[in-house]
Design a protein around this motif. Structure first.
Motif, PDB file in Angstrom:
ATOM      1  N   TYR A   1       0.936  -1.085  -0.019  1.00 39.03           N
ATOM      2  CA  TYR A   1      -0.057   0.090  -0.030  1.00 39.03           C
ATOM      3  C   TYR A   1       0.845   1.247   0.228  1.00 39.03           C
ATOM      4  CZ  TYR A   1      -3.688  -3.215   1.565  1.00 39.03           C
ATOM      5  OH  TYR A   1      -4.430  -4.167   1.880  1.00 39.03           O
ATOM      6  N   THR A   2       0.424   2.418  -0.857  1.00 43.10           N
ATOM      7  CA  THR A   2       1.059   3.558  -0.517  1.00 43.10           C
ATOM      8  C   THR A   2       0.704   4.363   0.932  1.00 43.10           C
ATOM      9  OG1 THR A   2      -0.683   4.909  -1.666  1.00 43.10           O
ATOM     10  CG2 THR A   2       1.021   3.876  -3.039  1.00 43.10           C
ATOM     11  N   VAL A   3       1.342   5.187   0.999  1.00 42.33           N
ATOM     12  CA  VAL A   3       1.173   5.957   2.205  1.00 42.33           C
ATOM     13  C   VAL A   3      -0.389   6.555   2.191  1.00 42.33           C
ATOM     14  CG1 VAL A   3       1.466   8.399   3.604  1.00 42.33           C
ATOM     15  CG2 VAL A   3       3.608   6.672   2.835  1.00 42.33           C
TER      16      VAL A   3
ATOM     17  N   GLU B   1      -2.999   5.463   0.489  1.00 43.10           N
ATOM     18  CA  GLU B   1      -3.789   4.175   0.555  1.00 43.10           C
ATOM     19  C   GLU B   1      -4.080   3.914   1.999  1.00 43.10           C
ATOM     20  OE1 GLU B   1      -3.612   1.620  -3.745  1.00 43.10           O
ATOM     21  OE2 GLU B   1      -2.099   1.560  -2.097  1.00 43.10           O
ATOM     22  N   VAL B   2      -2.918   3.755   2.875  1.00 46.78           N
ATOM     23  CA  VAL B   2      -2.825   3.387   4.241  1.00 46.78           C
ATOM     24  C   VAL B   2      -3.690   4.527   4.875  1.00 46.78           C
ATOM     25  CG1 VAL B   2      -1.280   3.135   6.184  1.00 46.78           C
ATOM     26  CG2 VAL B   2      -0.741   2.207   4.114  1.00 46.78           C
ATOM     27  N   SER B   3      -3.359   5.783   4.646  1.00 46.31           N
ATOM     28  CA  SER B   3      -4.313   6.813   5.376  1.00 46.31           C
ATOM     29  C   SER B   3      -5.850   6.830   4.868  1.00 46.31           C
ATOM     30  CB  SER B   3      -3.899   8.206   4.541  1.00 46.31           C
ATOM     31  OG  SER B   3      -4.213   8.504   3.568  1.00 46.31           O
ATOM     32  N   GLN B   4      -6.065   6.177   3.804  1.00 51.61           N
ATOM     33  CA  GLN B   4      -7.561   6.066   3.429  1.00 51.61           C
ATOM     34  C   GLN B   4      -8.008   4.785   4.256  1.00 51.61           C
ATOM     35  OE1 GLN B   4      -7.255   5.723  -0.703  1.00 51.61           O
ATOM     36  NE2 GLN B   4      -7.547   7.916  -1.005  1.00 51.61           N
ATOM     37  N   ILE B   5      -7.345   3.833   4.365  1.00 47.90           N
ATOM     38  CA  ILE B   5      -7.767   2.672   5.196  1.00 47.90           C
ATOM     39  C   ILE B   5      -7.673   2.863   6.777  1.00 47.90           C
ATOM     40  CG2 ILE B   5      -6.963   0.465   5.932  1.00 47.90           C
ATOM     41  CD1 ILE B   5      -5.322   0.034   3.270  1.00 47.90           C
ATOM     42  N   LEU B   6      -6.899   3.830   7.229  1.00 49.58           N
ATOM     43  CA  LEU B   6      -7.081   4.142   8.699  1.00 49.58           C
ATOM     44  C   LEU B   6      -7.879   5.222   8.862  1.00 49.58           C
ATOM     45  CD1 LEU B   6      -3.272   3.840   9.582  1.00 49.58           C
ATOM     46  CD2 LEU B   6      -4.960   2.277   9.850  1.00 49.58           C
TER      47      LEU B   6
ATOM     48  N   LEU C   1       8.698  -0.156   3.321  1.00 48.16           N
ATOM     49  CA  LEU C   1       9.766  -0.452   2.406  1.00 48.16           C
ATOM     50  C   LEU C   1       9.964   0.924   1.728  1.00 48.16           C
ATOM     51  CD1 LEU C   1       8.542  -3.672   1.032  1.00 48.16           C
ATOM     52  CD2 LEU C   1      10.231  -3.773   2.783  1.00 48.16           C
ATOM     53  N   LYS C   2      11.083   1.072   1.192  1.00 40.35           N
ATOM     54  CA  LYS C   2      11.382   2.296   0.573  1.00 40.35           C
ATOM     55  C   LYS C   2      11.617   1.756  -1.105  1.00 40.35           C
ATOM     56  CE  LYS C   2      12.326   6.867  -0.364  1.00 40.35           C
ATOM     57  NZ  LYS C   2      12.571   8.021   0.293  1.00 40.35           N
ATOM     58  N   LEU C   3      10.682   2.051  -1.891  1.00 40.03           N
ATOM     59  CA  LEU C   3      10.655   1.673  -3.351  1.00 40.03           C
ATOM     60  C   LEU C   3      10.516   2.921  -4.213  1.00 40.03           C
ATOM     61  CD1 LEU C   3       8.858  -1.748  -3.061  1.00 40.03           C
ATOM     62  CD2 LEU C   3      11.084  -1.486  -2.989  1.00 40.03           C
ATOM     63  N   GLY C   4      11.211   3.867  -3.931  1.00 43.68           N
ATOM     64  CA  GLY C   4      11.236   4.999  -4.721  1.00 43.68           C
ATOM     65  C   GLY C   4      10.213   5.912  -3.768  1.00 43.68           C
ATOM     66  N   SER C   5       9.056   5.469  -3.221  1.00 45.00           N
ATOM     67  CA  SER C   5       8.333   5.936  -2.135  1.00 45.00           C
ATOM     68  C   SER C   5       7.990   4.973  -1.163  1.00 45.00           C
ATOM     69  CB  SER C   5       7.078   6.792  -2.955  1.00 45.00           C
ATOM     70  OG  SER C   5       6.420   5.692  -3.296  1.00 45.00           O
ATOM     71  N   TYR C   6       7.399   5.601   0.038  1.00 46.44           N
ATOM     72  CA  TYR C   6       7.249   4.333   1.063  1.00 46.44           C
ATOM     73  C   TYR C   6       6.051   3.415   0.596  1.00 46.44           C
ATOM     74  CZ  TYR C   6      10.117   7.101   4.495  1.00 46.44           C
ATOM     75  OH  TYR C   6      11.156   7.795   5.177  1.00 46.44           O
TER      76      TYR C   6
END
Length: 71
Positions: A6-8, A10-15, A34-39
């Motif tokens: 999940y992107t940050v 997406e996580v914010s939407q889930i939470l 994980l840092k894959l370009g972005s978190y």
């Protein structure tokens, strides 16, 4: 197929919170990424976070406290 990462946002939407709060959780070490370009947050890491911190006040990620019931 269930999402693995999940992107940050997406996580914010889930939470049901905002991305800056998710970054606070990340920066305090409460939510591993994980840092894959972005978190990116693994699905398993998010589920573990939710389970591990159930019953805690996370309003201030720098000062996490167990919620105690008052009569």
């Amino acid at each position: 197929m269930e999402k693995v990462l999940y992107t940050v946002k997406e996580v914010s939407q889930i939470l049901h919170t905002n991305p800056s709060y998710v970054y606070q959780l990340i920066n305090t070490g409460l939510l591993p990424v994980l840092k894959l370009g972005s978190y990116k947050v693994r699905h398993e890491a998010l589920m573990k976070f939710l389970s591990e911190y159930e019953g805690y006040d996370l309003s201030d990620p720098n000062n996490v406290e167990k919620i105690t019931a008052t009569a």
